[in-house]
Design a protein around this motif. Structure first.
Motif, PDB file in Angstrom:
ATOM      1  N   CYS A 138      45.239  45.852  41.077  1.00  0.00           N
ATOM      2  CA  CYS A 138      45.761  46.038  42.434  1.00  0.00           C
ATOM      3  C   CYS A 138      47.204  45.557  42.567  1.00  0.00           C
ATOM      4  O   CYS A 138      47.836  45.789  43.597  1.00  0.00           O
ATOM      5  CB  CYS A 138      44.859  45.330  43.430  1.00  0.00           C
ATOM      6  SG  CYS A 138      44.637  43.606  43.036  1.00  0.00           S
ATOM      7  N   TYR A 139      47.731  44.887  41.553  1.00  0.00           N
ATOM      8  CA  TYR A 139      49.124  44.442  41.608  1.00  0.00           C
ATOM      9  C   TYR A 139      50.035  45.436  40.889  1.00  0.00           C
ATOM     10  O   TYR A 139      49.653  46.020  39.887  1.00  0.00           O
ATOM     11  CB  TYR A 139      49.271  43.068  40.942  1.00  0.00           C
ATOM     12  CG  TYR A 139      48.642  41.943  41.723  1.00  0.00           C
ATOM     13  CD1 TYR A 139      49.350  41.299  42.739  1.00  0.00           C
ATOM     14  CD2 TYR A 139      47.342  41.525  41.450  1.00  0.00           C
ATOM     15  CE1 TYR A 139      48.773  40.254  43.459  1.00  0.00           C
ATOM     16  CE2 TYR A 139      46.761  40.485  42.166  1.00  0.00           C
ATOM     17  CZ  TYR A 139      47.485  39.862  43.164  1.00  0.00           C
ATOM     18  OH  TYR A 139      46.912  38.834  43.873  1.00  0.00           O
ATOM     19  N   PRO A 157      49.048  45.978  47.957  1.00  0.00           N
ATOM     20  CA  PRO A 157      48.274  46.307  46.761  1.00  0.00           C
ATOM     21  C   PRO A 157      48.482  47.763  46.353  1.00  0.00           C
ATOM     22  O   PRO A 157      48.827  48.601  47.186  1.00  0.00           O
ATOM     23  CB  PRO A 157      46.828  46.057  47.173  1.00  0.00           C
ATOM     24  CG  PRO A 157      46.813  45.846  48.633  1.00  0.00           C
ATOM     25  CD  PRO A 157      48.210  45.724  49.132  1.00  0.00           C
ATOM     26  N   TYR A 211      39.074  37.010  39.378  1.00  0.00           N
ATOM     27  CA  TYR A 211      38.828  37.722  40.631  1.00  0.00           C
ATOM     28  C   TYR A 211      39.167  36.840  41.827  1.00  0.00           C
ATOM     29  O   TYR A 211      39.444  37.314  42.903  1.00  0.00           O
ATOM     30  CB  TYR A 211      37.357  38.166  40.713  1.00  0.00           C
ATOM     31  CG  TYR A 211      37.068  39.314  39.781  1.00  0.00           C
ATOM     32  CD1 TYR A 211      37.261  40.623  40.207  1.00  0.00           C
ATOM     33  CD2 TYR A 211      36.640  39.091  38.477  1.00  0.00           C
ATOM     34  CE1 TYR A 211      37.029  41.680  39.351  1.00  0.00           C
ATOM     35  CE2 TYR A 211      36.410  40.145  37.616  1.00  0.00           C
ATOM     36  CZ  TYR A 211      36.606  41.435  38.053  1.00  0.00           C
ATOM     37  OH  TYR A 211      36.387  42.489  37.212  1.00  0.00           O
ATOM     38  N   LYS A 212      39.102  35.506  41.610  1.00  0.00           N
ATOM     39  CA  LYS A 212      39.362  34.593  42.714  1.00  0.00           C
ATOM     40  C   LYS A 212      40.781  34.051  42.674  1.00  0.00           C
ATOM     41  O   LYS A 212      41.038  32.968  43.192  1.00  0.00           O
ATOM     42  CB  LYS A 212      38.387  33.415  42.640  1.00  0.00           C
ATOM     43  CG  LYS A 212      36.959  33.844  42.650  1.00  0.00           C
ATOM     44  CD  LYS A 212      36.029  32.682  42.469  1.00  0.00           C
ATOM     45  CE  LYS A 212      35.783  32.025  43.795  1.00  0.00           C
ATOM     46  NZ  LYS A 212      34.720  31.012  43.704  1.00  0.00           N
ATOM     47  N   HIS A 213      41.696  34.768  42.067  1.00  0.00           N
ATOM     48  CA  HIS A 213      43.064  34.263  41.981  1.00  0.00           C
ATOM     49  C   HIS A 213      43.655  34.146  43.390  1.00  0.00           C
ATOM     50  O   HIS A 213      43.805  35.132  44.094  1.00  0.00           O
ATOM     51  CB  HIS A 213      43.923  35.190  41.125  1.00  0.00           C
ATOM     52  CG  HIS A 213      45.369  34.831  41.160  1.00  0.00           C
ATOM     53  ND1 HIS A 213      45.824  33.614  40.702  1.00  0.00           N
ATOM     54  CD2 HIS A 213      46.446  35.480  41.634  1.00  0.00           C
ATOM     55  CE1 HIS A 213      47.136  33.562  40.893  1.00  0.00           C
ATOM     56  NE2 HIS A 213      47.531  34.669  41.459  1.00  0.00           N
ATOM     57  N   ARG A 214      43.965  32.897  43.778  1.00  0.00           N
ATOM     58  CA  ARG A 214      44.434  32.642  45.148  1.00  0.00           C
ATOM     59  C   ARG A 214      45.896  32.220  45.207  1.00  0.00           C
ATOM     60  O   ARG A 214      46.426  31.910  46.249  1.00  0.00           O
ATOM     61  CB  ARG A 214      43.573  31.534  45.780  1.00  0.00           C
ATOM     62  CG  ARG A 214      42.151  31.919  46.026  1.00  0.00           C
ATOM     63  CD  ARG A 214      41.209  30.730  45.899  1.00  0.00           C
ATOM     64  NE  ARG A 214      41.048  30.329  44.510  1.00  0.00           N
ATOM     65  CZ  ARG A 214      40.673  29.110  44.117  1.00  0.00           C
ATOM     66  NH1 ARG A 214      40.422  28.193  44.999  1.00  0.00           N
ATOM     67  NH2 ARG A 214      40.563  28.827  42.837  1.00  0.00           N
TER      68      ARG A 214
ATOM     69  N   THR B  94      40.572  37.661  48.243  1.00  0.00           N
ATOM     70  CA  THR B  94      41.687  37.801  47.316  1.00  0.00           C
ATOM     71  C   THR B  94      41.947  39.291  47.062  1.00  0.00           C
ATOM     72  O   THR B  94      41.036  40.119  47.202  1.00  0.00           O
ATOM     73  CB  THR B  94      41.394  37.140  45.957  1.00  0.00           C
ATOM     74  OG1 THR B  94      40.310  37.840  45.341  1.00  0.00           O
ATOM     75  CG2 THR B  94      41.035  35.692  46.114  1.00  0.00           C
ATOM     76  N   LEU B  95      43.170  39.608  46.668  1.00  0.00           N
ATOM     77  CA  LEU B  95      43.493  41.003  46.358  1.00  0.00           C
ATOM     78  C   LEU B  95      42.596  41.515  45.235  1.00  0.00           C
ATOM     79  O   LEU B  95      42.134  42.651  45.256  1.00  0.00           O
ATOM     80  CB  LEU B  95      44.961  41.109  45.920  1.00  0.00           C
ATOM     81  CG  LEU B  95      45.939  41.655  46.956  1.00  0.00           C
ATOM     82  CD1 LEU B  95      45.948  40.772  48.182  1.00  0.00           C
ATOM     83  CD2 LEU B  95      47.351  41.735  46.395  1.00  0.00           C
ATOM     84  N   MET B  97      39.591  40.759  44.622  1.00  0.00           N
ATOM     85  CA  MET B  97      38.196  40.961  45.025  1.00  0.00           C
ATOM     86  C   MET B  97      38.041  42.003  46.124  1.00  0.00           C
ATOM     87  O   MET B  97      36.916  42.427  46.438  1.00  0.00           O
ATOM     88  CB  MET B  97      37.590  39.640  45.522  1.00  0.00           C
ATOM     89  CG  MET B  97      36.875  38.797  44.478  1.00  0.00           C
ATOM     90  SD  MET B  97      35.611  39.677  43.558  1.00  0.00           S
ATOM     91  CE  MET B  97      34.247  39.651  44.720  1.00  0.00           C
ATOM     92  N   VAL B 133      46.148  36.654  48.590  1.00  0.00           N
ATOM     93  CA  VAL B 133      45.001  36.883  49.475  1.00  0.00           C
ATOM     94  C   VAL B 133      45.374  37.779  50.652  1.00  0.00           C
ATOM     95  O   VAL B 133      46.531  37.887  51.038  1.00  0.00           O
ATOM     96  CB  VAL B 133      44.401  35.553  50.016  1.00  0.00           C
ATOM     97  CG1 VAL B 133      43.974  34.638  48.900  1.00  0.00           C
ATOM     98  CG2 VAL B 133      45.370  34.862  50.938  1.00  0.00           C
TER      99      VAL B 133
END
Lengths: 545, 170
Positions: A138-139, A157, A211-214, B94-95, B97, B133
């Motif tokens: 998505c990046y 995104p 997946y949880k990269h914040r 988050t992006l 997820m 996020v």
């Protein structure tokens, strides 16, 4: 330069002088932490020699515009098992966007290099794996959030990704793949697993996380250290205390703040309580995964009781909001502290009876023994730490090797097993709970009566608060702290510029330990995967950041 | 070594700690009474972590431990969104997820409800300004109930679920 090295560090320095063809430049040194600037040629020479001498690469990170250098600076942190000192090799590629990879020599470097590639846009020549790590599809290509040029804020995104993430292909007769996740069938964190199996046995596993990269490291940039304690606590929920302590220690070292003994002792008590509830969760989880609720229940009950003790002590079940730079936010009420020994005595009785029940079940032993073996040979190259390493015959423990805070005077009883299977991990974790209980009892005895803040707390709290505004500038400096969380060694590195965080790097034990799972599952059957996973208890949040 | 017979003869281990909580019991009984008004006999919940720090999940799974044991109140946690009435979402989305969150929601049969659990899920919390996020869950899903807290305690989560059930029966 202020150089106060201990014997261990001096020895390390002479070892390096012995190996390096050219003398590296000593950038700075603290009691057990040295920074050596090294040329590209010198770096190529020294890395194989370090690997031969059983140094583990415990961290690899990058900073931009470090100490007035243009462009990027790379930090390679090395440590030998059992030794206190950390050697940091500083490499300066400057504006160069391509450097050589060390993943062939230090396998733990592979993820670190991919991480730097995502964050800063640096390429590693000869890297084993060039896929993106924490930036998923998505990046946009060419987006590097940790570069200074990027100001934190929402990004758009990608609608339809141009590149597919290619998993490792295992081909052969009868081989098929089982994709699992990111959303799993229980209350657990998201991650993706690709099993290649032949019938029931697992032939190969590839994991994909983040997946949880914040964006925690970027969020810290430009904030004052006191504001960042909450961020450190959010790295991984069940390591709140360990990470808050690690972050505070790094800042305290960089700023020369000394923490009073009472606060150090109380911090250690809370660190041990965190270890106890975390390990109890593992024991319960392992029993649940072999369908043994009768064994799991008493461990869960005890765990909830520890959560309640935490709340009585600090007001938070997860021990949050109590740690501040220079000590603790508030003292712990005497009434709650006095309750601890009696509670722990009751705890131990219930714990032993639950443990006996587990160990007297032949069906449980049958599932645990010889399952998910992690070989000792993997420990140093992958920098595996914590109960996982100790169950595979390596006695490394940061609290003993490189004592900090109250651990300088109070060491836990070490415990080691050799088989490296699920049963060893179950036994080790039980031993560590007992050791933590004993440690807390010793820590609570004759607790000094004094304030729980550093004498120079005012300064500490003001680090960065008034810098830039009225012209006064705070501390500039950097420091590395290692703490032993329930899962193993966590690394915190801070670089302060005029009292504000310029770069904050966190590397939890899970980040390295995750790589063990791809080895541990080989040859095991798919239904044993949840059990192996539980016995390793890796934090997704602590890895993804 | 434990003698298997002793499992039947000696007192229960749970008695070492007394943990009957009247407030929790009352709360549970109320939930039990409210559930049949909209949901049939029981309430099926699917938990979805969209980027939390894992403390909220720990509190949600604690609802199943012997202290709370919420199954006796008619609440069960299910493995698939296809079986779920309620989606409990934890963490700022988050992006990485976002896609999985949408797909999980779409997989649920209607009528369906979404509950945001914890400060981060409610409004992005500590991660609000991050590139990584999308902020709170309400950015991508219709949220029916928010349960704030860092993290909310099991009892607070239970209160939130009760509030949702009451809201749904209106």
């Amino acid at each position: 330069m202020d150089v106060k090295m201990n014997e261990d560090t001096k020895e390390l320095l002479s070892t390096i002088s012995g190996i390096a063809e050219e003398e590296p430049e000593l950038l700075s040194a603290r009691e057990n932490e040295i920074y050596l600037k090294i040329s590209e040629a010198g770096f190529e020479d020294i890395t194989p020699a370090l690997a031969e001498r059983k140094f583990s690469l415990i961290g690899l990170f990058c900073a931009e515009v470090f100490e007035n250098t243009d462009g990027f600076t790379l930090f390679y942190a090395f440590k030998q098992a059992g030794k206190a000192s950390v050697l940091v090799l500083v490499r300066e590629p400057g504006k160069e966007k391509r450097v050589s990879s060390v993943a062939g020599i230090f396998p733990s470097a592979s993820w670190f290099e991919r991480e730097i590639r995502d964050g800063f846009g640096l390429d590693f020549a000869g890297a084993l794996d060039n896929r993106r790590l924490f930036l998923h599809e998505c990046y946009h290509e060419g987006f590097h959030p940790l570069q200074k040029a990027f100001k934190n804020g929402p990004v758009h995104p990608v609608e339809t990704p141009s590149k597919e993430y290619k998993f490792r292909q295992v081909k052969g007769e009868g081989v098929y793949q089982i994709p699992v996740g990111p959303v799993h069938a229980g209350i657990i964190e998201p991650g993706h697993f690709r099993f290649s199996v032949i019938g029931e046995p697992i032939f190969s596993l590839e994991i994909r996380l983040f997946y949880k990269h914040r964006g925690i490291e970027k969020l810290a940039e430009g904030k004052s250290p006191s504001e960042c304690v909450a961020l450190a606590e959010a790295v991984s929920g069940d390591e709140s205390m360990a990470n808050a302590t690690g972050f505070c220690m790094a800042v305290e070292q960089a700023c020369g703040i000394s923490v009073p003994e009472r606060a150090e002792r109380l911090r250690a008590i809370m660190l041990e309580l965190e270890r106890i509830y975390s390990l109890l969760g593992d024991l319960a989880g392992m029993a649940v995964d072999v369908g043994f609720a009768l064994v799991a229940s008493p461990f869960s009950i005890l765990r909830e009781e520890v959560f309640r003790q935490n709340e009585k002590l600090t007001g938070s079940r997860f021990l949050r909001g109590i740690t501040v730079l220079g000590g603790l936010k508030k003292d712990i009420p005497d009434s709650a502290l006095k309750e601890l020994p009696a509670f722990l005595e009751k705890f131990s009785r219930a714990f032993e009876s639950a443990y006996d029940r587990a160990m007297s079940s032949s069906s449980l032993i049958d599932r645990f023994a010889t399952t998910g073996v992690i070989k000792k040979e993997l420990v140093s190259p992958l920098n595996l730490t914590g109960p996982l390493a100790r169950a595979s015959g390596c006695p490394a423990d940061t609290r003993i090797d490189r004592p900090y805070g109250a651990y300088r005077d109070f060491a836990p009883e070490p415990s080691v097993r050799k088989r490296g299977d699920v049963l060893s991990r179950f036994e080790i974790k039980a031993d560590e709970i007992r050791a933590s209980v004993n440690l807390i009892l010793r820590l609570t005895e004759n607790l000094p009566q004094e304030p729980v803040f550093a004498e120079n707390r005012e300064e500490a709290e003001n680090i960065g608060q008034n810098s830039g505004k009225n012209g006064s500038s705070g501390v500039t400096g950097y420091s590395l702290a290692l703490v032993e969380a329930a899962r193993g060694q966590n690394l915190h590195w801070v670089y302060l510029k005029n009292g504000l965080i310029d770069r904050y790097k966190v590397r939890t034990a899970s980040y390295c330990n995750w790589q063990a799972i791809e080895h541990a599952v080989i040859g095991n059957i798919v239904p044993d995967f949840p059990l192996i996973n539980k016995s390793l208890n890796l934090s997704y949040a602590g890895t993804d950041l | 070594m434990v003698n298997p017979l002793s499992l039947f003869l000696r007192p229960k281990v749970t008695e070492t700690f007394k943990f009957r909580d009247e407030e929790l019991e009352a709360l549970g009984e109320e939930i039990k009474k409210e559930i049949p008004k909209v949901f049939g006999h029981s309430l099926a919940i699917r938990e979805l972590d969209s980027g939390s720090d894992n403390s909220t999940e720990i509190e949600i799974s604690n609802l199943g431990n012997p202290h709370y044991d919420v199954e006796r109140f008619g609440i069960s946690f299910v493995a698939s969104p296809r079986h779920a009435d309620i989606l409990l979402v934890t963490g700022a989305v988050t992006l990485n997820m976002a896609e999985a969150v949408k797909k999980t929601y779409e997989a649920m049969p209607s009528p369906k409800f979404v509950v945001a659990v914890g400060d981060d899920a409610c409004d992005g919390g500590i991660y609000k300004d991050s590139y990584a996020v999308l902020s709170g869950v309400d950015k991508i899903l219709p949220v029916d109930m928010k349960i704030p807290g860092n993290p909310p305690s099991p009892k607070e989560i239970l209160k939130g679920i009760l509030a949702l059930v009451k809201k749904a029966s209106k």
